[in-house]
Design a protein around this motif. Sequence first.
Motif, PDB file in Angstrom:
ATOM      1  N   ILE A 113      51.478  48.071   2.877  1.00 29.67           N
ATOM      2  CA  ILE A 113      53.156  46.561   2.967  1.00 29.67           C
ATOM      3  C   ILE A 113      52.409  46.267   4.437  1.00 29.67           C
ATOM      4  N   ALA A 114      52.631  44.896   4.888  1.00 30.47           N
ATOM      5  CA  ALA A 114      52.004  44.721   6.327  1.00 30.47           C
ATOM      6  C   ALA A 114      53.102  44.774   6.567  1.00 30.47           C
ATOM      7  N   ALA A 115      53.383  44.624   7.900  1.00 28.24           N
ATOM      8  CA  ALA A 115      54.292  44.935   9.038  1.00 28.24           C
ATOM      9  C   ALA A 115      55.175  43.069   9.189  1.00 28.24           C
ATOM     10  N   LEU A 116      55.670  42.790   8.321  1.00 35.79           N
ATOM     11  CA  LEU A 116      56.534  41.216   7.706  1.00 35.79           C
ATOM     12  C   LEU A 116      57.483  41.210   9.324  1.00 35.79           C
ATOM     13  N   THR A 117      58.393  41.772   9.231  1.00 35.63           N
ATOM     14  CA  THR A 117      59.274  42.094   9.805  1.00 35.63           C
ATOM     15  C   THR A 117      59.114  43.231  10.950  1.00 35.63           C
ATOM     16  N   PRO A 118      60.154  42.538  12.011  1.00 35.43           N
ATOM     17  CA  PRO A 118      60.665  43.780  12.913  1.00 35.43           C
ATOM     18  C   PRO A 118      61.396  45.465  12.134  1.00 35.43           C
ATOM     19  N   TYR A 119      62.261  44.927  11.404  1.00 37.41           N
ATOM     20  CA  TYR A 119      63.647  46.275  10.809  1.00 37.41           C
ATOM     21  C   TYR A 119      62.256  47.183  10.013  1.00 37.41           C
ATOM     22  N   PHE A 120      60.882  46.397   9.377  1.00 36.46           N
ATOM     23  CA  PHE A 120      60.296  47.221   8.309  1.00 36.46           C
ATOM     24  C   PHE A 120      59.300  48.116   9.859  1.00 36.46           C
ATOM     25  N   VAL A 121      59.242  47.684  10.312  1.00 33.73           N
ATOM     26  CA  VAL A 121      58.312  48.488  11.725  1.00 33.73           C
ATOM     27  C   VAL A 121      60.066  49.602  12.235  1.00 33.73           C
ATOM     28  N   LEU A 197      53.622  41.380  11.648  1.00 29.83           N
ATOM     29  CA  LEU A 197      53.469  40.720  13.020  1.00 29.83           C
ATOM     30  C   LEU A 197      51.952  41.763  13.394  1.00 29.83           C
ATOM     31  N   SER A 198      51.794  41.071  14.559  1.00 34.55           N
ATOM     32  CA  SER A 198      50.382  41.630  15.630  1.00 34.55           C
ATOM     33  C   SER A 198      51.073  43.068  16.410  1.00 34.55           C
ATOM     34  N   ALA A 199      50.032  43.715  16.830  1.00 37.59           N
ATOM     35  CA  ALA A 199      50.087  44.938  16.731  1.00 37.59           C
ATOM     36  C   ALA A 199      50.274  44.748  18.022  1.00 37.59           C
ATOM     37  N   ASP A 200      49.859  43.801  19.332  1.00 35.38           N
ATOM     38  CA  ASP A 200      50.890  44.119  19.728  1.00 35.38           C
ATOM     39  C   ASP A 200      52.509  44.025  20.333  1.00 35.38           C
ATOM     40  N   GLN A 201      52.706  43.105  19.002  1.00 32.83           N
ATOM     41  CA  GLN A 201      54.517  43.520  18.636  1.00 32.83           C
ATOM     42  C   GLN A 201      55.106  44.367  17.414  1.00 32.83           C
ATOM     43  N   ILE A 202      54.044  45.385  16.968  1.00 38.40           N
ATOM     44  CA  ILE A 202      54.530  46.033  16.701  1.00 38.40           C
ATOM     45  C   ILE A 202      54.929  47.542  17.587  1.00 38.40           C
ATOM     46  N   ASP A 203      53.386  47.112  19.277  1.00 38.68           N
ATOM     47  CA  ASP A 203      53.810  48.749  20.115  1.00 38.68           C
ATOM     48  C   ASP A 203      54.717  48.102  20.498  1.00 38.68           C
ATOM     49  N   ASP A 204      55.249  47.368  20.754  1.00 35.19           N
ATOM     50  CA  ASP A 204      56.174  46.589  21.716  1.00 35.19           C
ATOM     51  C   ASP A 204      57.517  46.806  21.103  1.00 35.19           C
ATOM     52  N   LEU A 205      57.731  46.826  19.737  1.00 32.92           N
ATOM     53  CA  LEU A 205      59.021  47.164  18.735  1.00 32.92           C
ATOM     54  C   LEU A 205      58.995  48.903  18.717  1.00 32.92           C
ATOM     55  N   LEU A 206      57.854  49.730  18.410  1.00 31.03           N
ATOM     56  CA  LEU A 206      57.978  51.140  18.605  1.00 31.03           C
ATOM     57  C   LEU A 206      57.870  52.128  20.428  1.00 31.03           C
ATOM     58  N   GLN A 207      57.665  51.227  21.376  1.00 33.82           N
ATOM     59  CA  GLN A 207      57.727  51.273  22.493  1.00 33.82           C
ATOM     60  C   GLN A 207      59.160  51.326  22.915  1.00 33.82           C
ATOM     61  N   VAL A 208      60.090  50.415  22.553  1.00 35.88           N
ATOM     62  CA  VAL A 208      61.920  49.793  22.650  1.00 35.88           C
ATOM     63  C   VAL A 208      62.500  50.850  21.456  1.00 35.88           C
TER      64      VAL A 208
END
Length: 215
Positions: A113-121, A197-208
């Motif tokens: 499943i692609a990371a389509l939303t921040p809440y999935f990540v 979501l881009s790789a950078d956006q995913i990284d940002d979510l996981l960092q925060v």
Amino acid sequence: MTEAQTRDLLVELGASLFQRGYCVGSAGNICVRLPDGYLMTPTNSSLGRLRADRISKLDPDWTHIAGDAPSKEVFMHRAVLTARPQAGAVVHLHSTCATAIGCLAQPGCDQPIAALTPYFVMRVGRRLPVIRYYRPGDSAMEAEIHAAAQGASAMILANHGPVVSGKTLTDTVYAAEELEESAKLALMLRGMQARALSADQIDDLLQVYGPPGAG
């Protein structure tokens, strides 16, 4: 939370999942870690009609000590909770859309499943391994689930359904619900040019917010 409160919450959340169609009949099972062992939904029980006093209790070595006999898939929960000491619960469902993904994706894939939303990540994470098909109740899947759980808080069993872990029972149910909704989105958008979501956006979510289940 006391054991009695945990039992009541398990009944409440199981009924909520059942009433909203995340599981049917006697499908699905839930396990919660306790200070002195584990609580698990009984074999052949419906998540919609659990009784707090009949929920299975297992000791720290996973031996059944009280309540009705536990789910035949106790090894699945043991595999996840031994691999993830930070996890407090595991929810296994046969929810329709996540199971559909498990019928479409190739075993060994870790991003069905692609990371389509921040809440999935935030709820599920970067990886969602697909475990190859095993007959339900086949303990041979334990080693593969254990290995996958060391690097992922959730996974999908091919042609079977999702297995999700989290810090608490409530967190785990939220994550299982988010996975099902994400699977629904993925199926709705198949063949379309969906923007993930881009790789950078995913990284940002996981960092925060940190990895799912970390607390």
